[in-house]
Design a protein around this motif. Structure first.
Motif, PDB file in Angstrom:
ATOM      1  N   SER A 246      56.070  56.392  -3.596  1.00  0.00           N
ATOM      2  CA  SER A 246      55.926  55.393  -2.533  1.00  0.00           C
ATOM      3  C   SER A 246      56.953  55.603  -1.426  1.00  0.00           C
ATOM      4  CB  SER A 246      56.049  53.980  -3.107  1.00  0.00           C
ATOM      5  OG  SER A 246      57.303  53.804  -3.738  1.00  0.00           O
ATOM      6  N   ASN A 247      58.202  55.893  -1.793  1.00  0.00           N
ATOM      7  CA  ASN A 247      59.232  56.117  -0.776  1.00  0.00           C
ATOM      8  C   ASN A 247      59.006  57.428  -0.029  1.00  0.00           C
ATOM      9  OD1 ASN A 247      60.596  53.728  -1.172  1.00  0.00           O
ATOM     10  ND2 ASN A 247      62.079  54.580  -2.620  1.00  0.00           N
ATOM     11  N   LYS A 248      58.579  58.448  -0.768  1.00  0.00           N
ATOM     12  CA  LYS A 248      58.280  59.733  -0.133  1.00  0.00           C
ATOM     13  C   LYS A 248      57.152  59.564   0.877  1.00  0.00           C
ATOM     14  CE  LYS A 248      58.019  63.090  -3.046  1.00  0.00           C
ATOM     15  NZ  LYS A 248      57.440  64.021  -4.050  1.00  0.00           N
ATOM     16  N   SER A 249      56.127  58.821   0.477  1.00  0.00           N
ATOM     17  CA  SER A 249      54.992  58.568   1.356  1.00  0.00           C
ATOM     18  C   SER A 249      55.410  57.765   2.584  1.00  0.00           C
ATOM     19  CB  SER A 249      53.908  57.814   0.582  1.00  0.00           C
ATOM     20  OG  SER A 249      52.858  57.414   1.427  1.00  0.00           O
ATOM     21  N   LEU A 250      56.231  56.721   2.378  1.00  0.00           N
ATOM     22  CA  LEU A 250      56.665  55.871   3.485  1.00  0.00           C
ATOM     23  C   LEU A 250      57.521  56.626   4.485  1.00  0.00           C
ATOM     24  CD1 LEU A 250      57.021  53.090   4.832  1.00  0.00           C
ATOM     25  CD2 LEU A 250      58.965  52.691   3.286  1.00  0.00           C
TER      26      LEU A 250
ATOM     27  N   ILE B 104      55.696  57.207   8.187  1.00  0.00           N
ATOM     28  CA  ILE B 104      56.070  56.224   9.204  1.00  0.00           C
ATOM     29  C   ILE B 104      56.251  56.876  10.571  1.00  0.00           C
ATOM     30  CG2 ILE B 104      58.587  56.358   8.893  1.00  0.00           C
ATOM     31  CD1 ILE B 104      56.448  53.159   9.399  1.00  0.00           C
ATOM     32  N   LEU B 105      56.680  58.134  10.600  1.00  0.00           N
ATOM     33  CA  LEU B 105      56.782  58.849  11.877  1.00  0.00           C
ATOM     34  C   LEU B 105      55.413  58.955  12.532  1.00  0.00           C
ATOM     35  CD1 LEU B 105      58.607  60.754  13.784  1.00  0.00           C
ATOM     36  CD2 LEU B 105      57.436  62.599  12.581  1.00  0.00           C
ATOM     37  N   SER B 106      54.400  59.324  11.735  1.00  0.00           N
ATOM     38  CA  SER B 106      53.049  59.487  12.268  1.00  0.00           C
ATOM     39  C   SER B 106      52.471  58.167  12.744  1.00  0.00           C
ATOM     40  CB  SER B 106      52.135  60.109  11.201  1.00  0.00           C
ATOM     41  OG  SER B 106      52.633  61.361  10.788  1.00  0.00           O
ATOM     42  N   ALA B 107      52.833  57.073  12.074  1.00  0.00           N
ATOM     43  CA  ALA B 107      52.378  55.760  12.531  1.00  0.00           C
ATOM     44  C   ALA B 107      52.919  55.470  13.931  1.00  0.00           C
ATOM     45  CB  ALA B 107      52.822  54.679  11.552  1.00  0.00           C
ATOM     46  N   GLY B 108      54.191  55.762  14.144  1.00  0.00           N
ATOM     47  CA  GLY B 108      54.775  55.572  15.465  1.00  0.00           C
ATOM     48  C   GLY B 108      54.166  56.475  16.512  1.00  0.00           C
ATOM     49  N   THR B 109      53.909  57.731  16.145  1.00  0.00           N
ATOM     50  CA  THR B 109      53.341  58.672  17.110  1.00  0.00           C
ATOM     51  C   THR B 109      51.928  58.277  17.515  1.00  0.00           C
ATOM     52  OG1 THR B 109      52.643  60.078  15.271  1.00  0.00           O
ATOM     53  CG2 THR B 109      54.710  60.645  16.344  1.00  0.00           C
TER      54      THR B 109
ATOM     55  N   ALA C 282      63.127  52.795   9.988  1.00  0.00           N
ATOM     56  CA  ALA C 282      63.093  52.224  11.337  1.00  0.00           C
ATOM     57  C   ALA C 282      63.324  53.311  12.392  1.00  0.00           C
ATOM     58  CB  ALA C 282      64.152  51.126  11.467  1.00  0.00           C
ATOM     59  N   GLY C 283      64.281  54.206  12.128  1.00  0.00           N
ATOM     60  CA  GLY C 283      64.572  55.278  13.073  1.00  0.00           C
ATOM     61  C   GLY C 283      63.403  56.230  13.244  1.00  0.00           C
ATOM     62  N   ARG C 284      62.739  56.559  12.148  1.00  0.00           N
ATOM     63  CA  ARG C 284      61.582  57.467  12.249  1.00  0.00           C
ATOM     64  C   ARG C 284      60.419  56.787  12.959  1.00  0.00           C
ATOM     65  NH1 ARG C 284      61.081  62.202   9.860  1.00  0.00           N
ATOM     66  NH2 ARG C 284      58.915  61.939   9.170  1.00  0.00           N
ATOM     67  N   LEU C 285      60.282  55.479  12.796  1.00  0.00           N
ATOM     68  CA  LEU C 285      59.225  54.764  13.506  1.00  0.00           C
ATOM     69  C   LEU C 285      59.471  54.791  15.010  1.00  0.00           C
ATOM     70  CD1 LEU C 285      56.706  52.936  13.494  1.00  0.00           C
ATOM     71  CD2 LEU C 285      58.245  50.976  13.240  1.00  0.00           C
ATOM     72  N   VAL C 286      60.698  54.483  15.433  1.00  0.00           N
ATOM     73  CA  VAL C 286      61.033  54.497  16.869  1.00  0.00           C
ATOM     74  C   VAL C 286      60.904  55.911  17.429  1.00  0.00           C
ATOM     75  CG1 VAL C 286      62.872  54.124  18.559  1.00  0.00           C
ATOM     76  CG2 VAL C 286      62.529  52.478  16.693  1.00  0.00           C
TER      77      VAL C 286
END
Length: 529
Positions: A69-73, A77-82, A127-131
């Motif tokens: 789950s953590n590996k997936s998140l 999460i970067l791709s969600a932001g992109t 949070a950083g990867r999302l931004v």
């Protein structure tokens, strides 16, 4: 309308663009540098997630690996932001310009990287990867648009392929730095790879201040004087040159033609234009949008990001490889060395043949890897699997890697180009995110435990890509963006390679008659972006 007089155009299809100069080539080539921080940001996380110190930071001192789950998140999460960054960038690029949007994306990315460097646990790294994803999404979408609009037609495919090459260089640098810091027993093991990303964004953002805006953006805004000045810089010709006047006239005439077919309305109407027309009509906006978004979907379905996102952990799980970091570095090096082939092949062989035969090559390699991994786990078998994975990467890197980006930058008409490329790029990142989420659950030992059998899935999906490319991908090499519009109207994907330009938009719209074009009088002035 304000902005300057309409230039006198040409009916000669060979005179719709100035000759390529070294200055023009280098200005366009620099924009490809943006691929480095896109590739680096996508690649460093694979190694970081395999580092002992990082694992202990996230899971605790007794953990030996990240949970699925953590590996997936962390990965997805970067791709969600992109995804959202790419969609938003289409509007922003039509509002403030292509170049300025890319610079803004770099600034957002810098904020995301700072957050990741400061992280000491799961919350801030996510949070950083999302931004950072918002910045990467904006840059990856609009950089392709910017390069396609400023590059000369004869080298457009090679220059956009250069973007993909820079992506692979970024992946290689990420693997090399991960390899160098993996054994550190402090936070530098993961903070150093993350922090280096700051350099790539600063170089790209600073360099773009020195480059001109896209001339097609200025035409869209009705500022023809600025469009002429920008085109003069890009082509290395004086504004009064017939080459500059003819090319600018062709861009204006094509834009007016597209607006006459699909007039621009309000904000939602401009988005609606992306879905106007019939799916059975090859040149309709709907057909082009579906082509661009599905092409980026297919690029993700090749399974390449399984190697670059989860390669280190996958090779570690095989159990017979002493240094999975080194194998990941080798696969990334193959990716880098294979991509420059497309600089030549994209213009000599063409987009369509490369995508067709590239998909077939990947199908063969993936099924071989799956079969070997199913039958035996002996050392020799694992070595053979790695060899065919490298051959598979070669086929991707020289065909589908650059080819998908080249095509989406060419197929959209100017009134919807920014939004079309944004939708296509968002599709890439959406499916990138989906694959990043589900893959750990498919292959991890405590979940699906497919192991090498996952290549049966990638092979099946690449079979679909092969059929898709044969029936739906047109040939666009050697054509201006305006000629691509005409080609899509007059031919089908399977006959597109035989199409030859036979007229210009400038001639069709009356721009070759000097008496008819003293000043621009068009509804572009009312266009809302």
């Amino acid at each position: 309308m304000a902005g300057g007089a309409v230039p006198h155009g040409s009916a000669d299809v060979s005179r719709v663009e100035a000759p390529v100069t070294l200055k023009a080539y280098m200005m366009c080539a620099f924009a490809a540098f943006g691929g480095i921080f896109f590739g680096y940001d996508s690649g460093y996380i694979s190694g970081v997630m395999g580092m002992d110190y990082f694992i202990h930071q996230i899971e605790g001192p007794d953990a030996t690996s990240l949970t699925s789950s953590n590996k997936s998140l962390i990965t997805s999460i970067l791709s969600a932001g992109t995804f959202f960054g790419a969609l938003m960038a289409g509007d922003i690029a039509d509002w403030i310009g292509r170049r300025t949007t890319i610079i803004g994306g770099c600034l957002v990315f810098l904020v995301g990287v700072v957050l990741q460097v400061a992280s000491a646990g799961l919350g801030l790294i996510v949070a950083g990867r999302l931004v950072a994803g918002f910045g990467v999404g904006a840059v990856s979408a609009i950089l392709i648009l910017y390069m396609s609009e400023i590059a000369p037609r004869k080298v457009r495919g090679a220059l956009v392929s250069g973007y993909q090459f820079c992506v692979t260089v970024g992946l290689l640098l990420a693997s090399a730095i991960d390899y160098a810091t993996q054994d550190r027993t402090d936070s530098g093991s993961y903070r150093i790879p993350i922090a280096i990303q700051l350099l790539w964004a600063l170089i790209l953002g600073t360099g773009l201040f020195l480059l001109p805006e896209s001339p097609r953006f200025w035409v869209k805004k009705g500022k023809l004087d600025k469009a002429a000045g920008t085109l003069s810089r890009l082509r290395g010709q004086p504004i009064e040159s017939d080459f500059i006047q003819d090319e600018l006239a062709e861009i204006i005439a094509n834009h007016e033609y597209e607006l006459s077919v699909a007039p621009v309305g309000g904000y939602w109407s401009t988005w609606g234009n992306c879905f106007r027309g019939s799916i059975w009509e090859g040149s309709s906006n709907l057909r082009r949008t579906i082509l661009g978004t599905s092409l980026q979907l297919c690029q993700q379905l090749t399974g390449i990001n399984f190697i670059f996102y989860f390669g280190t952990t996958f090779f570690k799980d095989l159990g017979t490889i002493q240094n999975p970091f080194l194998i990941s570095l080798v696969t990334t090096l193959v990716n880098v060395c294979s991509t420059p082939i497309s600089f030549w092949s994209m213009e000599r062989i063409g987009r369509r043949p490369l995508l067709i035969w590239g998909a077939l090559g990947m199908v063969i390699c993936q099924f071989i890897v799956a079969i070997i991994g199913t039958i035996t786990s002996a050392d020799a078998a694992v070595q053979a699997m790695i060899a065919f994975i490298c051959i598979y990467i070669f086929f991707f890197a020289s065909t589908w890697g650059p080819g998908a980006w080249v095509v989406i930058g060419e197929i959209y008409p100017l009134p919807m180009r920014a939004r079309g490329v944004a939708l296509s790029t968002a599709s890439n990142w959406l499916w990138n995110c989906i694959i990043a989420v589900i893959t750990p659950y498919m292959v991890d030992e405590d979940k699906g435990n497919l192991g090498a059998k996952v290549f049966y899935i990638w092979g099946g999906l690449c079979t679909f890509c092969f059929v898709y490319a044969y029936f739906l991908i047109p040939e666009t090499k050697g054509l201006t963006l305006e000629q691509v519009d005409r080609m899509l109207e007059e031919t089908t994907p399977r006959t597109s390679a035989k199409w030859v330009p036979h007229s210009t938009y400038a001639a069709d719209m009356g721009f070759t008659d000097k008496a008819a074009v003293h000043h621009v009088q068009h509804a572009q002035q009312k266009e809302e972006v």
